[in-house]
Design an enzyme around this catalytic site. Structure first.
Site, short mmCIF file in Angstrom:
data_model
loop_
_atom_site.label_atom_id
_atom_site.label_comp_id
_atom_site.label_asym_id
_atom_site.label_seq_id
_atom_site.Cartn_x
_atom_site.Cartn_y
_atom_site.Cartn_z
CD GLU A 1 -15.11 -21.51 -15.07
OE1 GLU A 1 -15.51 -20.56 -14.61
OE2 GLU A 1 -13.98 -22.39 -14.43
CB THR B 1 8.70 1.77 2.43
OG1 THR B 1 8.59 0.65 3.20
CG2 THR B 1 10.15 2.03 2.37
CB THR C 1 -0.97 0.04 1.27
OG1 THR C 1 -0.06 -0.39 2.31
CG2 THR C 1 -2.05 -1.13 1.22
#
Length: 694
Positions: free
Chosen positions: A469, A253, A250
């Site tokens: 699917e 640093t 995110t």
């Protein structure tokens, strides 16, 4: 906003890089060592280096005296009888005349040239030969002047001084090497914090996007570092420590570096794991040294990345006994509570596991403020994509808002990776700019993995995957509380053989009960389709079953969505696991309640399975049509599914799938005869050879 700690990293301070490269070779020590060796050689071989002195035996000396070859002593060429007490030697020294022919033969010179006087030295024992020597010399009119040398200290120095000198040289060499080596034996207790220079690749808040609230919270730290007196005049105190909390990627640093860049202040960076070493007490010593460096460079920022490596809850160590990590944590607690905030030293730490940190570390006075760095919303994702897209060449018609809407839950690091992967895909295709097609493929690749078109699947497995699917797709389209379908594919991607992808119309932070119940039906759709069509099931629904079970357990145990069990929290069924803390935590409900929980969870899943069975049975024709379309085109978008449901078939079919081109093979020498494949009339290879994968 990327949380990449290595990209655009400012160069560290040169004074912290000593001993890390070949440019720091200790030439001074090498020169001093060479001088010491030369002095030792000179001390032991100085007599041998003097080639003008000829050693004569006593018999040869007697013959020279008898032949009147000895030169009478004078000031320039004395005849001496030397007693050297330091060396324990007695000898007679002087000059004699050498025969020119012998001298020429020895030196390879002409007999008419060259010196005829040579210096000699003869060892004698005066106690035994003293009288005979005097008589021999007196008979020829010679007189030897006696000399006594008593410089014992000089002899001792001459013997031991080279050894003392080389020991000193080695000491200075080792001392210099220990100073230069950052990991020397004497520097274990020194802090490994690196002072980053902001002269190049300076990071500011312009490089940080998607976390506006977090930037607002840390902005006053920047103002304090710029003008500390502004706060001190009113008696205010800046927070001693700021803890950045957020999921991986995110940008914690990057945000800390942006604070240092905006404030233009010294920035010390260290990882939590750098404190703990194999030696006891090293971590605590490094903590003290790190704070000492901070005080010397105040006002400054000390950034501790991944502080959970050293700040874990005390008393929860596995195995018992004294934990070195706890000693380091104690030193950190003392230092953070022991220095004054007016000194201008601010501690910023980052972690994605705040639940394991010691409570003493989080109390006011240490880490006064916790700043949450969340995953970006749709607006933040668009801003992050714009920041990273400035570094690449984008096509003019690319709409980053569409890409941002299609990447819910992506972190800043993942969005940066999407842009990078799109650039690589465009370069591989030979394009001059990145199109939406590359961005879509890069998004799917980052989240679900790369397409595995080369995976050899039988027709039976492809058909089973297509119906599986198609079952998911119909449930998504026919239920009222599901997310919009994006596309369906039977191309293997990552660990799955096929995928049904849906994208939320907007960012969601809460889920209603009806939405969760429909999610359970969608998860069961694939398994139900297999059972309806083939009368049998496969293990391909393992991921669906796991997902449905997790949702049902949270509905019953955490979210109070069970009519029978009510709004009661039954154990911590979510969150991160901390084994050392949770290992002794028993179950917080009875056996009867546990049985009710199991029954309720199974009931939710059974109901979803029954709903999916009824839905797919009613729309069996759509199920067959979607599966046939997948077998033919491999990938169908939402518009194709809608066409099947409205018209019974695809009105605007997608382009036929094309297998990826194999990498270009190196040129081979021309084949001859039977080794060369035959060509068609137009010069192309036969169909079975053209484009065959390696």
């Amino acid at each position: 906003m990327s949380d990449d700690k290595s990209s655009n990293e400012p160069p560290s301070n040169p004074r912290n890089q000593q001993g890390n490269g070949d440019n720091n070779f200790n030439w001074r020590g090498l020169v001093l060592l060479s001088v010491a060796i030369a002095l030792i050689v000179a001390a032991f071989g100085w007599r041998k280096l003097d080639g003008t002195v000829i050693e004569k035996s006593y018999q040869e000396f007697t013959a020279l005296v008898e032949a009147n070859k000895i030169i009478k002593g004078n000031k320039e060429k004395p005849l001496l009888l030397v007693t050297d007490n330091a060396a324990g030697e007695e000898y007679i020294s002087g000059y004699y005349e050498e025969d020119p022919a012998v001298l020429a033969a020895a030196e390879g010179a002409d007999s008419s040239t060259g010196p005829t006087e040579r210096r000699f030295r003869t060892t004698v024992n005066i106690n035994y030969l003293g009288d005979d020597l005097k008589a021999l010399l007196a008979a020829k009119g010679l007189t030897a002047n006696p000399i006594v040398r008593n410089s014992q200290m000089g002899g001792i120095l001459l013997t031991f001084l080279p050894f003392i000198f080389i020991v000193l040289i080695l000491y200075f060499i080792f001392r210099q090497q220990m100073k230069m080596a950052g990991k020397g034996a004497m520097s274990f207790g020194k802090s490994k914090a690196k002072m980053l220079s902001m002269d190049k690749n300076k990071v500011t808040f312009k490089n940080v996007a998607g976390v506006d609230e977090a930037k607002e919270e840390v902005w006053e730290i920047v103002e304090f570092l710029r003008d500390p007196k502004k706060f001190q005049r009113l008696g205010g105190k800046i927070p001693k420590g700021v803890l950045l909390v957020g999921s991986p990627g995110t940008g914690k640093t990057l945000l800390a570096r942006a604070i240092a860049g905006e404030a233009d202040a010294p920035f010390f960076s260290i990882s939590g794991s750098d404190f703990v070493e194999m030696f006891v007490g090293v971590g605590a010593s490094r903590v003290r040294d790190m704070f000492e460096q901070g005080r010397k460079n105040a006002p400054c920022i000390v950034f501790i990345d991944e502080i959970d490596a050293v700040g874990r809850h005390r008393g929860h160590g596995m195995g018992g006994g004294h934990d070195e990590r706890e000693q380091t944590l104690n030193a950190l607690l003392v230092e953070m509570d022991g220095f004054d905030t007016q000194e201008g030293v601010i501690i910023i730490a980052a972690t994605n596991r705040p639940d394991v940190l010691d409570p003493a570390l989080l109390r006011p006075g240490r880490f006064d403020r916790q700043v949450t760095v969340p995953l970006p919303d749709v607006k933040g994702r668009e801003e992050i994509l714009r920041v990273h897209s400035k570094k690449v060449k984008m096509a003019a018609d690319v709409n980053l808002n569409v890409i941002a809407r299609g990447t819910p839950g992506y972190s800043g690091a993942e969005l940066a990776n999407v842009i990078n992967e799109a650039a690589l895909l465009a370069a591989r295709s030979g394009k001059k700019a990145i199109d939406t097609e590359e961005l879509e493929e890069a998004r799917d690749k980052v989240r679900w993995g790369k397409e595995r078109r080369s995976l050899a699947l039988s027709d039976k497995e492809k058909e089973n995957t297509a119906y599986h699917e198609a079952g998911h797709a119909i449930c998504l389209m026919r239920l009222d509380h599901t997310e919009p379908l994006h596309k369906v594919t039977i191309i293997p991607r990552g660990p799955s053989l096929g995928s049904t992808m849906w994208l939320p119309a907007e960012d969601k932070y809460t889920n209603r009960k009806n939405e969760l119940l429909d999610d359970l039906v969608v998860a069961m759709g694939g398994r139900v389709a297999e059972e309806i069509v083939f009368g049998d099931v496969t293990n391909g629904a393992a991921g669906d079953i796991k997902q449905a079970t997790n949702i049902a357990k949270k509905m019953v145990c955490s979210w109070g969505m069970s009519d029978d069990l009510g709004m009661v929290e039954y154990g911590d069924s979510g969150g991160e696991v901390f084994l050392a803390r949770d290992i002794n935590r028993g179950r917080e409900f009875s056996e009867d309640t546990a049985m009710k929980i199991d029954v309720e969870v199974k009931q939710l899943i059974d109901n979803a399975y029954a709903t999916a069975t009824q839905l797919l049975t009613e729309h069996r024709g759509e199920l067959n049509a979607i599966a046939e379309g997948l077998l033919e085109y491999e990938t169908l978008d939402r518009k194709h599914i809608e066409e099947i449901m409205e018209h019974g078939s695809i009105q605007n079919p997608p382009s036929s799938p094309t297998p990826p081109a194999p990498p270009a093979a190196p040129p081979e020498p021309a084949a001859t005869g039977a080794d060369k494949p035959s060509e068609n009339g137009d010069g192309t290879l036969p169909p079975d050879l053209a484009g065959a994968p390696a």
